[in-house]
Design an enzyme around this catalytic site. Structure first.
Site, mmCIF file in Angstrom:
data_model
loop_
_atom_site.group_PDB
_atom_site.id
_atom_site.type_symbol
_atom_site.label_atom_id
_atom_site.label_comp_id
_atom_site.label_asym_id
_atom_site.label_seq_id
_atom_site.Cartn_x
_atom_site.Cartn_y
_atom_site.Cartn_z
ATOM 1 N N ASP A 56 27.600 -7.558 -34.844
ATOM 2 C CA ASP A 56 28.046 -7.147 -33.519
ATOM 3 C C ASP A 56 29.148 -6.111 -33.738
ATOM 4 O O ASP A 56 30.232 -6.448 -34.225
ATOM 5 C CB ASP A 56 28.584 -8.361 -32.749
ATOM 6 C CG ASP A 56 29.070 -7.983 -31.351
ATOM 7 O OD1 ASP A 56 29.169 -6.770 -31.044
ATOM 8 O OD2 ASP A 56 29.356 -8.900 -30.560
ATOM 9 N N TYR A 148 29.049 5.428 -18.560
ATOM 10 C CA TYR A 148 28.308 5.952 -19.721
ATOM 11 C C TYR A 148 28.814 7.344 -20.101
ATOM 12 O O TYR A 148 29.100 7.620 -21.267
ATOM 13 C CB TYR A 148 26.815 5.986 -19.385
ATOM 14 C CG TYR A 148 25.945 6.414 -20.541
ATOM 15 C CD1 TYR A 148 25.765 5.577 -21.634
ATOM 16 C CD2 TYR A 148 25.303 7.645 -20.543
ATOM 17 C CE1 TYR A 148 24.977 5.956 -22.711
ATOM 18 C CE2 TYR A 148 24.511 8.045 -21.606
ATOM 19 C CZ TYR A 148 24.344 7.192 -22.686
ATOM 20 O OH TYR A 148 23.564 7.578 -23.746
ATOM 21 N N LYS A 152 30.674 8.498 -23.605
ATOM 22 C CA LYS A 152 30.097 9.491 -24.521
ATOM 23 C C LYS A 152 30.975 10.743 -24.633
ATOM 24 O O LYS A 152 31.053 11.366 -25.696
ATOM 25 C CB LYS A 152 28.676 9.855 -24.061
ATOM 26 C CG LYS A 152 27.693 8.686 -24.170
ATOM 27 C CD LYS A 152 27.613 8.144 -25.589
ATOM 28 C CE LYS A 152 26.508 7.122 -25.762
ATOM 29 N NZ LYS A 152 26.361 6.640 -27.141
HETATM 30 N N1 LIG Z 1 17.497 6.989 -25.504
HETATM 31 C C1 LIG Z 1 18.154 7.987 -24.940
HETATM 32 O O1 LIG Z 1 17.654 8.662 -24.023
HETATM 33 C C2 LIG Z 1 19.539 8.345 -25.438
HETATM 34 C C3 LIG Z 1 20.053 9.595 -25.065
HETATM 35 C C4 LIG Z 1 21.319 9.940 -25.482
HETATM 36 C C5 LIG Z 1 22.055 9.079 -26.268
HETATM 37 N N2 LIG Z 1 21.535 7.871 -26.617
HETATM 38 C C6 LIG Z 1 22.375 7.001 -27.438
HETATM 39 O O2 LIG Z 1 21.738 6.772 -28.669
HETATM 40 C C7 LIG Z 1 22.157 5.501 -29.184
HETATM 41 C C8 LIG Z 1 20.922 4.700 -29.542
HETATM 42 O O3 LIG Z 1 20.185 4.489 -28.362
HETATM 43 P P1 LIG Z 1 18.622 4.147 -28.380
HETATM 44 O O4 LIG Z 1 18.035 4.891 -27.246
HETATM 45 O O5 LIG Z 1 18.076 4.288 -29.742
HETATM 46 O O6 LIG Z 1 18.719 2.615 -27.917
HETATM 47 P P2 LIG Z 1 17.972 1.292 -28.444
HETATM 48 O O7 LIG Z 1 18.266 0.236 -27.416
HETATM 49 O O8 LIG Z 1 16.562 1.571 -28.794
HETATM 50 O O9 LIG Z 1 18.802 0.961 -29.775
HETATM 51 C C9 LIG Z 1 20.131 0.553 -29.695
HETATM 52 C C10 LIG Z 1 20.361 -0.535 -30.727
HETATM 53 O O10 LIG Z 1 21.748 -0.920 -30.656
HETATM 54 C C11 LIG Z 1 21.793 -2.317 -30.849
HETATM 55 N N3 LIG Z 1 23.031 -2.872 -30.293
HETATM 56 C C12 LIG Z 1 23.377 -3.010 -28.985
HETATM 57 N N4 LIG Z 1 24.573 -3.614 -28.894
HETATM 58 C C13 LIG Z 1 24.995 -3.854 -30.160
HETATM 59 C C14 LIG Z 1 26.151 -4.454 -30.719
HETATM 60 N N5 LIG Z 1 27.145 -4.962 -29.946
HETATM 61 N N6 LIG Z 1 26.252 -4.521 -32.057
HETATM 62 C C15 LIG Z 1 25.267 -4.033 -32.852
HETATM 63 N N7 LIG Z 1 24.138 -3.477 -32.391
HETATM 64 C C16 LIG Z 1 24.015 -3.385 -31.049
HETATM 65 C C17 LIG Z 1 20.575 -2.869 -30.128
HETATM 66 O O11 LIG Z 1 20.236 -4.169 -30.603
HETATM 67 C C18 LIG Z 1 19.532 -1.812 -30.465
HETATM 68 O O12 LIG Z 1 18.798 -2.157 -31.630
HETATM 69 C C19 LIG Z 1 23.012 4.863 -28.088
HETATM 70 O O13 LIG Z 1 24.372 5.070 -28.373
HETATM 71 C C20 LIG Z 1 22.621 5.622 -26.841
HETATM 72 O O14 LIG Z 1 23.652 5.657 -25.882
HETATM 73 C C21 LIG Z 1 20.291 7.489 -26.238
#
Ligand SMILES: NC(=O)c1ccc[n+]([C@@H]2O[C@H](COP(=O)([O-])OP(=O)(O)OC[C@H]3O[C@@H](n4cnc5c(N)ncnc54)[C@H](O)[C@@H]3O)[C@@H](O)[C@H]2O)c1
Length: 254
Positions: A56, A148, A152
């Site tokens: 975590d 959010y 960011k």
């Molecule tokens: N998907 C999008 O459109 C997008 C766009 C811009 C930025 N992001 C950013 O990219 C990053 C990854 O997002 P994603 O889309 O791959 O999401 P995702 O949900 O597929 O992956 C996120 C991972 O983080 C893990 N996680 C959540 N809380 C946690 C914690 N407290 N400790 C450890 N692990 C934890 C989850 O279990 C998950 O495996 C994030 O920071 C998100 O804000 C995503």
């Protein structure tokens, strides 16, 4: 020389998972830290090239254990990628201060805590690199994203701060700001209305594939980007060039 080692938080899904796979394909060893991994002291892959460890990232004790497991298994850390994070799509009135704080805690405070935990190991062999993960929402506004976007934007500011402070130790710190990317998070967090509005806002008119983000993350993390620090790499099909998306006034099908 032993293989380079990357720590990837959020490595079980989406952008983090694609990043882990890309590092391994490029010959690195990887420690994937994610809340959704099985409890215990870490599960190694059959070839011992990667370890999954339940972490975590908002828990300092978990971060210390992560560092100990990584150091014990591989003896070095060359790159840290902070991809653990969440979305929070809600209008201002529904975003309580407590909800706002939770988003900041996971997306921003944990990014700092993870980097802080690994600074000594990164510096130990003459330096390394950090790649933080922000979002186009940290660069410009849209609707329903107060917490959010703030988290960011904070990650982007933190990146430049850390880059300046750690440069003299040979640690580069860069940020990747993805646009809308087709991951489990996006599928979960975006209503059909929001997805339509988002697609309209992307000049290339499609979501990114997580591998397209991972490609840039691993490039910036690696030695080919050896003189690059303090930068935000936007990977968004042109999304951030426009005004962001809006929703109809009678919005909210979620
Ligand atoms: N998907 C999008 O459109 C997008 C766009 C811009 C930025 N992001 C950013 O990219 C990053 C990854 O997002 P994603 O889309 O791959 O999401 P995702 O949900 O597929 O992956 C996120 C991972 O983080 C893990 N996680 C959540 N809380 C946690 C914690 N407290 N400790 C450890 N692990 C934890 C989850 O279990 C998950 O495996 C994030 O920071 C998100 O804000 C995503």
């Amino acid at each position: 020389m032993s293989r380079k080692v990357a720590i990837v938080t959020g490595g079980a899904s989406g952008i983090g998972l694609a990043t882990c796979r890309r590092f391994v394909a490029q010959g690195w060893n990887v420690v994937s830290a994610d809340l959704s991994h099985a409890p215990g002291d870490g599960v190694a892959s059959a070839d011992n090239r990667s370890i999954d460890i339940r972490t975590d990232v908002t828990d300092e004790g978990d971060l210390r254990r992560l560092r100990d497991v990584a150091e014990g298994a591989f003896g070095r850390v060359d790159a840290v990628v902070t991809s653990a994070g969440t979305a929070d799509n809600a209008p201002v009135r529904q975003t309580t201060p407590e909800r706002f704080r939770r988003t900041l805690e996971l997306n921003l405070v944990s990014t700092f805590a993870v980097v802080r935990e690994f600074v000594d190991l990164l510096a130990a062999d003459g330096g390394g690199s950090v790649v933080t993960i922000a979002s186009v929402s940290g660069l410009r506004g849209s609707v329903d994203r107060a917490s959010y976007s703030a988290s960011k934007g904070g990650v982007i500011a933190l990146t430049t701060q850390l880059a300046i402070e750690l440069a003299s130790e040979g640690i580069r710190v860069n940020c990747v700001a993805p646009g809308s990317t087709l991951t489990p998070l996006a599928r979960r967090a975006q209503s059909p209305d929001m997805q339509r509005a988002i697609l309209e806002s992307i000049p290339m008119h499609r979501y990114a594939d997580p591998n397209e983000i991972a490609e840039v993350v691993t490039f910036v993390a690696g030695p080919a980007a050896g003189f690059v620090t303090g930068q935000t790499w936007t990977v968004d099909g042109g999304q951030s060039m426009g005004a962001g998306w809006n929703l109809p006034k009678d919005r909210h099908d979620n």
